[in-house]
Write a protein that holds these residues in place. Structure first.
Motif, PDB file in Angstrom:
ATOM      1  N   TYR B  31       0.823  -1.187   0.000  1.00 25.33           N
ATOM      2  CA  TYR B  31       0.000   0.000   0.000  1.00 25.33           C
ATOM      3  C   TYR B  31       0.866   1.247   0.000  1.00 25.33           C
ATOM      4  O   TYR B  31       1.792   1.370   0.796  1.00 25.33           O
ATOM      5  CB  TYR B  31      -0.897   0.013   1.250  1.00 25.33           C
ATOM      6  CG  TYR B  31      -2.034  -0.983   1.219  1.00 25.33           C
ATOM      7  CD1 TYR B  31      -1.790  -2.343   1.143  1.00 25.33           C
ATOM      8  CD2 TYR B  31      -3.343  -0.547   1.278  1.00 25.33           C
ATOM      9  CE1 TYR B  31      -2.827  -3.256   1.111  1.00 25.33           C
ATOM     10  CE2 TYR B  31      -4.400  -1.447   1.255  1.00 25.33           C
ATOM     11  CZ  TYR B  31      -4.127  -2.804   1.172  1.00 25.33           C
ATOM     12  OH  TYR B  31      -5.166  -3.689   1.154  1.00 25.33           O
ATOM     13  N   TYR B  35      -0.373  12.278   0.539  1.00 29.83           N
ATOM     14  CA  TYR B  35      -1.136  13.250   1.308  1.00 29.83           C
ATOM     15  C   TYR B  35      -0.535  14.631   1.080  1.00 29.83           C
ATOM     16  O   TYR B  35       0.640  14.772   0.813  1.00 29.83           O
ATOM     17  CB  TYR B  35      -1.066  12.958   2.814  1.00 29.83           C
ATOM     18  CG  TYR B  35      -1.823  11.735   3.265  1.00 29.83           C
ATOM     19  CD1 TYR B  35      -1.275  10.459   3.170  1.00 29.83           C
ATOM     20  CD2 TYR B  35      -3.105  11.865   3.800  1.00 29.83           C
ATOM     21  CE1 TYR B  35      -1.973   9.344   3.596  1.00 29.83           C
ATOM     22  CE2 TYR B  35      -3.817  10.749   4.234  1.00 29.83           C
ATOM     23  CZ  TYR B  35      -3.237   9.501   4.129  1.00 29.83           C
ATOM     24  OH  TYR B  35      -3.939   8.399   4.554  1.00 29.83           O
ATOM     25  N   LEU B  43      -3.721  16.686   7.294  1.00 26.96           N
ATOM     26  CA  LEU B  43      -3.298  15.876   6.146  1.00 26.96           C
ATOM     27  C   LEU B  43      -4.525  15.420   5.372  1.00 26.96           C
ATOM     28  O   LEU B  43      -5.485  14.918   5.959  1.00 26.96           O
ATOM     29  CB  LEU B  43      -2.523  14.646   6.631  1.00 26.96           C
ATOM     30  CG  LEU B  43      -1.094  14.902   7.091  1.00 26.96           C
ATOM     31  CD1 LEU B  43      -0.690  13.861   8.121  1.00 26.96           C
ATOM     32  CD2 LEU B  43      -0.163  14.847   5.907  1.00 26.96           C
ATOM     33  N   LEU B  45      -5.824  13.114   1.939  1.00 23.67           N
ATOM     34  CA  LEU B  45      -5.421  12.073   1.007  1.00 23.67           C
ATOM     35  C   LEU B  45      -5.666  12.509  -0.429  1.00 23.67           C
ATOM     36  O   LEU B  45      -6.766  12.917  -0.781  1.00 23.67           O
ATOM     37  CB  LEU B  45      -6.201  10.793   1.324  1.00 23.67           C
ATOM     38  CG  LEU B  45      -5.892   9.559   0.490  1.00 23.67           C
ATOM     39  CD1 LEU B  45      -4.457   9.096   0.703  1.00 23.67           C
ATOM     40  CD2 LEU B  45      -6.870   8.433   0.840  1.00 23.67           C
ATOM     41  N   TYR B  48      -4.177   6.980  -3.699  1.00 28.80           N
ATOM     42  CA  TYR B  48      -3.553   5.857  -3.039  1.00 28.80           C
ATOM     43  C   TYR B  48      -3.532   4.649  -3.969  1.00 28.80           C
ATOM     44  O   TYR B  48      -4.211   4.619  -5.004  1.00 28.80           O
ATOM     45  CB  TYR B  48      -4.259   5.518  -1.721  1.00 28.80           C
ATOM     46  CG  TYR B  48      -5.679   5.022  -1.847  1.00 28.80           C
ATOM     47  CD1 TYR B  48      -6.733   5.916  -1.995  1.00 28.80           C
ATOM     48  CD2 TYR B  48      -5.971   3.657  -1.815  1.00 28.80           C
ATOM     49  CE1 TYR B  48      -8.036   5.470  -2.102  1.00 28.80           C
ATOM     50  CE2 TYR B  48      -7.269   3.204  -1.920  1.00 28.80           C
ATOM     51  CZ  TYR B  48      -8.303   4.123  -2.052  1.00 28.80           C
ATOM     52  OH  TYR B  48      -9.598   3.677  -2.162  1.00 28.80           O
ATOM     53  N   GLN B  57      -8.628   7.308  -6.191  1.00 30.28           N
ATOM     54  CA  GLN B  57      -8.625   8.693  -5.746  1.00 30.28           C
ATOM     55  C   GLN B  57      -8.914   8.796  -4.268  1.00 30.28           C
ATOM     56  O   GLN B  57      -9.670   8.009  -3.705  1.00 30.28           O
ATOM     57  CB  GLN B  57      -9.689   9.479  -6.528  1.00 30.28           C
ATOM     58  CG  GLN B  57      -9.395   9.576  -8.010  1.00 30.28           C
ATOM     59  CD  GLN B  57     -10.457  10.384  -8.743  1.00 30.28           C
ATOM     60  OE1 GLN B  57     -11.506  10.719  -8.198  1.00 30.28           O
ATOM     61  NE2 GLN B  57     -10.182  10.705  -9.994  1.00 30.28           N
ATOM     62  N   PHE B  90       3.348  14.556   1.398  1.00 28.25           N
ATOM     63  CA  PHE B  90       3.901  13.385   2.065  1.00 28.25           C
ATOM     64  C   PHE B  90       3.467  12.123   1.336  1.00 28.25           C
ATOM     65  O   PHE B  90       2.288  11.935   1.023  1.00 28.25           O
ATOM     66  CB  PHE B  90       3.434  13.306   3.517  1.00 28.25           C
ATOM     67  CG  PHE B  90       4.086  14.318   4.414  1.00 28.25           C
ATOM     68  CD1 PHE B  90       3.433  15.492   4.738  1.00 28.25           C
ATOM     69  CD2 PHE B  90       5.352  14.082   4.928  1.00 28.25           C
ATOM     70  CE1 PHE B  90       4.033  16.438   5.558  1.00 28.25           C
ATOM     71  CE2 PHE B  90       5.962  15.013   5.756  1.00 28.25           C
ATOM     72  CZ  PHE B  90       5.299  16.191   6.065  1.00 28.25           C
TER      73      PHE B  90
END
Lengths: 112, 115
Positions: B31, B35, B43, B45, B48, B57, B90
């Motif tokens: 995974y 972010y 933070l 998202l 991913y 998304q 990040f």
């Protein structure tokens, strides 16, 4: 309204004090709750992970979840200058999910 | 053990320019995620991936593209930079879905300014 609310601070306390950091949330479906610590110019790192309501203790740190009030807390006992950082709460709906919802983060300074 | 490595650490772009933020992990994590961190917003998202060839998304995907051709790398592309994309980005990875035994490991961020 944000799904997760966290007082951004800043919070400044003397060394040795007990620190209380808090988050409230609006989605009652959240089940898994985390606290991350982020030092300046670094990425967050996991500090505590809890499931559902109750307390979890790890050394000087205690995480508390009150699902009935949609309120989570992190307590730091005998605070040290090395605890100075930004603390972010995070939560997710199911175990193994990929989507975390974060609070804004609280900037904490422990003064020697 | 390098963990999650992000490059560059800092970047300044002009409006309309494109660029790719690089992310690599050496922990064999399936995974990976991106972010952005903005003052007062925490933070959020962006995108991913749950494995090579699979992306999805997150909360704020507009203006960003991702691909996952290998397990190790998860680049984030800004197609046409806008001042609203000024942020700290990040990259994070985990062995599997996020749980106590599979926490998110974050890189140290890329600080992007768009003028």
């Amino acid at each position: 309204q944000k799904e997760v609310e966290q007082d951004p601070g800043p919070l400044s306390v003397p060394e040795g004090a007990i620190v209380s950091l808090n988050c409230t949330y609006s989605n009652s479906a959240f089940q898994y709750f985390m606290w991350y610590r982020q030092y300046s110019r670094k990425g967050p790192e996991l500090l505590m992970y809890t499931y559902s309501s109750g307390n979890k203790e790890d050394g000087r740190f205690t995480a508390q979840v009150d699902k009935s009030s949609k309120y989570i807390s992190l307590f730091i006992r005998d605070s040290q200058p090395s605890d100075s950082a930004t603390y972010l709460c995070a939560m997710t709906l199911i175990q193994g999910a990929q989507k975390l919802v974060f609070g804004q983060g609280t900037r904490l300074t422990i003064n020697p | 053990n390098a963990g999650v490595t992000q490059t560059p650490k800092f970047q300044v772009l002009k409006t309309g320019q494109s660029m790719t933020l690089q992310c690599a992990q050496d922990m064999n994590h399936e995974y990976m995620s991106w972010y952005r961190q903005d003052p007062g917003m925490g933070l959020r998202l962006i995108h991913y991936s749950v494995g090579a060839g699979i992306t999805d998304q997150g909360e704020v995907p507009n203006g960003y593209n991702v691909s996952r051709s290998t397990t190790e790398d998860f680049p984030l592309r800004l197609l046409s930079a806008a001042p609203s994309q000024t942020s700290v980005y990040f990259c994070a990875s985990s062995y599997s879905g996020i749980n106590n035994n599979s926490p998110l490991h974050f890189g140290n961020g890329t600080r992007l300014t768009v003028t």
